[in-house]
Design an enzyme around this catalytic site. Structure first.
Site, PDB file in Angstrom:
ATOM      1  N   HIS A  91       0.818  -1.215   0.000  1.00 59.83           N
ATOM      2  CA  HIS A  91       0.000   0.000   0.000  1.00 59.83           C
ATOM      3  C   HIS A  91       0.856   1.271   0.000  1.00 59.83           C
ATOM      4  O   HIS A  91       0.357   2.342  -0.307  1.00 59.83           O
ATOM      5  CB  HIS A  91      -0.995   0.004   1.180  1.00 59.83           C
ATOM      6  CG  HIS A  91      -0.387   0.227   2.531  1.00 59.83           C
ATOM      7  ND1 HIS A  91      -0.215  -0.788   3.459  1.00 59.83           N
ATOM      8  CD2 HIS A  91       0.066   1.348   3.135  1.00 59.83           C
ATOM      9  CE1 HIS A  91       0.303  -0.286   4.558  1.00 59.83           C
ATOM     10  NE2 HIS A  91       0.487   1.008   4.390  1.00 59.83           N
ATOM     11  N   ASP A 121      -0.015  -7.687   1.358  1.00 62.91           N
ATOM     12  CA  ASP A 121       0.408  -6.294   1.498  1.00 62.91           C
ATOM     13  C   ASP A 121       1.923  -6.140   1.622  1.00 62.91           C
ATOM     14  O   ASP A 121       2.425  -5.401   2.465  1.00 62.91           O
ATOM     15  CB  ASP A 121      -0.285  -5.641   2.700  1.00 62.91           C
ATOM     16  CG  ASP A 121      -0.221  -4.108   2.642  1.00 62.91           C
ATOM     17  OD1 ASP A 121       0.109  -3.571   1.563  1.00 62.91           O
ATOM     18  OD2 ASP A 121      -0.494  -3.466   3.668  1.00 62.91           O
ATOM     19  N   SER A 198       4.731   2.524   7.863  1.00 59.85           N
ATOM     20  CA  SER A 198       4.351   1.324   7.105  1.00 59.85           C
ATOM     21  C   SER A 198       5.518   0.787   6.283  1.00 59.85           C
ATOM     22  O   SER A 198       6.189   1.535   5.574  1.00 59.85           O
ATOM     23  CB  SER A 198       3.185   1.645   6.163  1.00 59.85           C
ATOM     24  OG  SER A 198       2.004   1.885   6.881  1.00 59.85           O
TER      25      SER A 198
END
Length: 508
Positions: A91, A121, A198
């Site tokens: 993402h 992911d 992230s």
């Protein structure tokens, strides 16, 4: 009472002497805790990622506007190979136009996506470096303890290499982010994880990565989540698959075995006629080292063979029945078997170059075969990826090409791809450049293709689309696209020459 006092005093004296003689005290630096040393060691392997993309309404506009808005993003990555391969969350780089990677020392590089897995992911990006990077020490998530001290390093809110500390709050959490994204078996931590973290590492006090930070609980305080590193490494191995990226399968089915005391890669199956079988590898062997790289798991095996030229011979050290042996492994030899390891999971992996939206291929408008392409490239529309349907395996896609076209195809190695992409070719409206193709390894003898296609040729384009890999090919040969078609134009590259153009009849 006096005896108890004497024993307590003696214990206190022993502890004091131990502290006084410790290295940190001797150096006059009690502040350098194990956590500080771990951060100093690991931060060299953490990178900051900045991204840019056009706003959605600008991407859909027919004409370019000088006022087009750019949307910026940020994330973090972990160096997994010294040649510039980095893992991050999918993402972080999803649908972006520009990726900029900044190292600990401040040097910045352009990044490019290599492969990604939407469901889990995770994504691999690569930067081109002139000196080897520091690879992050890998721990294991198999022995994590509740309340164990951990820390996160990342690009929090754009503040590069921010360090936060906390504990393991819980294990085996299942988290649903929205209707399209959910996670299983996550680590929960109270180490502050913010937007920009992230893709970054969650580390233990030894400076080993034990998780990939992935999500936070919106509206909560200090509830963050990370993908356990053992789960992540299994996905990374598929993302670095030499069969997918180089078209050079090794023919091994393996299992990662990890615990607090050992990390090893065990061979479960060796495909008949594969490079592994020709090398002499057997089921039950433990692979220890390939070309000087210690093999702890499947990721290490894939990266040790990644981007190696076909025909290159490398040392492979294994353990068999308790004894160590050194074998000679030859890259890219043997058959290209269809192996059964994680077929469903492998179908979730996408090689980024195979669905590059700006890919181009010459438009075709001729009636005879063996003639050079006569027009400028046109923009290719690749299949939409937002709502995936039932996904065929690579083997199924290649089998369909054999049935319909009479061509047996496989992916190009990096060396072969470089040969195709490193030059321009003459076209009626100016130079033409190709982005890759698929190697033709067999031609059906009774097919139309046999009249002008040879084994060893490269299929550059088909029906107005580039054939960079299975994803493109799957779209081109979808039943709803070709149900009324009887033929397709194709472009063929033959070593040393210019591309040829011909017509392939579809067999039903």
């Amino acid at each position: 009472m006096s005896g108890l006092f004497t024993r307590s005093s003696l214990l206190a004296m022993i502890m004091l002497v131990s502290v006084l003689h410790s290295p940190s005290f001797a150096d006059g630096n009690l502040r350098e805790t194990p956590l500080v040393r771990a951060v100093q060691t690991s931060r060299k392997s953490v990178v900051n990622i900045h991204t840019e993309k056009k706003a959605a309404e600008d991407k859909e506009a027919r004409f370019f506007s000088p006022k087009s808005r750019k949307v910026t993003g940020m994330g973090t990555g972990v160096v997994i190979d010294e040649r510039g391969y980095i893992v991050t969350n999918y993402h972080v780089i999803q649908d972006v136009d520009v990726i900029t990677v900044t190292l600990d020392g401040g040097a910045s590089y352009d990044g490019r996506p290599v492969s990604y897995d939407r469901k889990h992911d995770l994504a691999i990006i690569r930067i081109t470096v002139t000196e080897p990077l520091s690879v992050m020490p890998m721990g294991t998530s198999s022995d994590l303890m509740l309340a164990e001290t951990v820390y996160a390093v990342g690009n929090a809110f754009g503040y590069e290499h921010t360090v936060t500390a906390g504990i393991v709050s819980a294990l085996h959490r299942d988290v649903e982010v929205d209707e399209t994204q959910s996670y299983e078996n996550l680590i929960q931590t109270d180490a502050s994880i913010n937007p920009g973290n992230s893709g970054g590492p969650l580390l233990n006090v030894n400076g080993e990565v034990i998780g990939i930070n992935v999500a936070i609980r919106s509206g909560a305080q200090r509830i963050g989540f990370a993908i356990p590193i053992d789960d992540a490494r299994r996905t990374i191995a598929r993302l670095l698959s030499v069969e997918r990226l180089d078209g050079a399968p090794h023919g091994l089915v393996t299992t990662d075995v990890k615990s607090a005391t050992e990390k090893k890669l065990v061979v479960n199956e060796v495909a008949t006629g594969s490079a592994a079988e020709l090398c002499g590898i057997k089921s039950g062997d433990i692979i220890c080292n390939v070309r000087g790289i210690r093999i702890n798991d499947g990721t290490d095996l894939e990266r040790s063979l990644l981007a190696m030229p076909r025909g290159k011979v490398v040392d492979l050290v294994l353990q068999r029945e308790g004894r160590e042996q050194t074998l000679q492994f030859t890259v890219g030899v043997g058959k290209s078997p269809v192996i059964a390891q994680s077929t469903a999971q492998n179908s979730e992996v996408t090689v980024a170059t195979a669905e590059k939206k700006t890919a181009q291929v010459p438009a075709v408008n001729v009636s005879q075969t063996n003639t050079p392409p006569q027009s400028k490239p046109q923009t290719v529309n690749t299949p939409p990826q937002s709502k995936p349907q039932t996904v065929d395996t690579e083997a199924q896609i290649m089998d369909r090409a054999w049935e319909l076209l009479g061509l047996r195809l496989e992916s190009l190695s990096d060396v072969e791809k470089q040969e195709v992409t490193s030059r321009t070719y003459p076209g009626a409206r100016g130079p033409v450049r190709y982005n890759g193709g698929l190697r033709i390894i067999e031609v059906k003898s009774d097919s139309v293709a046999a009249k002008f296609v040879k084994e060893g040729d490269v299929l550059l384009g088909l029906d107005g689309f580039e054939t960079l890999g299975p994803v493109n090919l799957n779209y081109i040969l979808k039943q709803d696209r070709i149900q009324k078609a009887t033929s397709m134009k194709c472009q063929i590259y033959r070593k040393g020459g210019n591309p040829l153009e011909g017509t392939l009849l579809l067999s039903r």
